[in-house]
Design an enzyme around this catalytic site. Structure first.
Site: not given
Ligand code: G3H
Ligand code: 13P
Ligand code: ZN
Length: 324
Positions: A94, A269-270
């Site tokens: 991601d 994405n969630i």
């Molecule tokens: O896009 C962001 C996702 O929610 C991942 O979040 O970088 O804190 O793991 P994180």
């Molecule tokens: P949310 O913060 O809405 O769950 O989005 C997650 C996301 O896009 C991870 O790439």
């Molecule tokens: Zn994202």
């Protein structure tokens, strides 16, 4: 062609997106950072018979260790196979931020990567994305690119305002980079505070007009929605009731996501919703049992609740249940 991910029991996104496009549903992409989240996602998807994309952010790689994550994903596939489930599982990077990060994930067994060049000038985004695509396709790993910027936090990058995707750019971007899917910005954002609402105001609708324009220009091409948590008010209330302080948290209404899932949107994405469920339950357990100190006694109920929320999303929001 050597597919590094095959020995882990994973698939890339090509086939699952094709089926999602034809069937009018979206594949859930759930982020995970630890064992309980991973178990909930996998059991929830196996029990609801949904394909799944396991998503790992840069932060998750730093938190959980890439080697451990690789074997956790492999173990998770084995676990659901032992449950008698044959659901397709993709392991996806991601918000990949560089060619090196993507390359390392591909060599490590990821079956799909995102290269997020959305913060770069247009030509820079194309050059970086194409570099990743050229490498990834040598291993039959699928690549997601992004055009347009989401408000909120994308790993280390914080954008104050969203920059909607310009539909006039999408054909050129996809044609010149060779990406397999495209994340677009139509009003979603990352995190728990997606909309700054004044009292009495309701959440504004997503820009379905932009989505339609994109679809017109890229017929049959898989589109991705980031920042698609609904910030379920039940869990916001529970967090606040048991000592938390989340004021004004709001997300994308489920009906809007259901509508998006019927279109060219093939991946939703969630992350935030999963985090909230876990936090709400842990807070409740601690408030009700202040003497508890066995992590299984608070992580277990959190995992159970998250499993149910995953099943609900697959069945009622993404439409991916009973598709595998
Ligand atoms: O896009 C962001 C996702 O929610 C991942 O979040 O970088 O804190 O793991 P994180
Ligand atoms: P949310 O913060 O809405 O769950 O989005 C997650 C996301 O896009 C991870 O790439
Ligand atoms: Zn994202």
């Amino acid at each position: 062609m050597k597919r590094m991910y095959e020995e882990l029991g994973l698939v890339n996104t090509r086939e699952v997106f094709k089926k999602a496009m034809e069937g009018g549903y979206a594949i859930p992409a759930y982020n995970f950072n630890n064992m309980e989240q991973l178990q909930a996602i996998m059991i929830g998807c196996a029990e609801s018979k949904s394909p799944v994309i396991l998503q790992v952010s840069k932060g998750a790689r730093e938190y959980a260790n890439q080697t451990l994550l690789r074997y956790m994903a492999m173990g998770a596939v084995k676990m659901v196979r032992e449950m008698g489930s044959n659901i397709p599982v993709t392991l996806h990077l991601d918000h990949g931020d560089s060619f090196e990060t993507c390359k390392s994930c591909i060599e490590f067994g990821f079956s799909s990567v995102m290269i997020d060049g959305s913060h770069l000038p247009y030509e820079g985004n194309i050059a970086l994305t194409k570099q990743v695509v050229d490498y990834a396709h040598g291993y039959d790993v699928t690549v997601e690119g992004e055009l347009g910027v989401l408000a909120g936090i994308e790993d280390d990058v914080v954008a104050e305002k969203s920059n909607y995707t310009d539909p006039k750019q999408v054909q050129d971007f996809v044609g010149r980079t060779g990406v397999d899917s495209l994340a677009i910005s139509i009003g979603t954002s990352h995190g728990a505070y997606k909309f700054k609402l004044k009292p009495g105001e309701s959440v504004p609708p997503l820009r379905f007009d932009i989505l339609k324009e994109v679809e017109k220009r890229l017929p049959g091409f898989p589109i991705v929605l980031h920042g698609a948590s609904s910030v379920l008010q039940k869990y916001v209330a529970m967090i606040n009731e048991y000592g938390g302080k989340l004021e004004g948290a709001a997300g994308v209404p489920e009906e809007q996501l259901r509508e998006a899932a019927k279109s060219a949107v093939c991946k939703i994405n969630i992350d935030t919703d999963g985090r909230m469920v876990v936090t709400a339950i842990i807070r409740k357990v601690f408030a009700e049992n202040p003497k508890e100190f066995d992590p299984r006694k608070y992580l277990g109920p959190a995992r159970k609740e998250l499993t149910e929320v995953i099943k609900h999303k697959n069945t009622n929001v993404l439409g991916s249940a009973n598709r595998a």
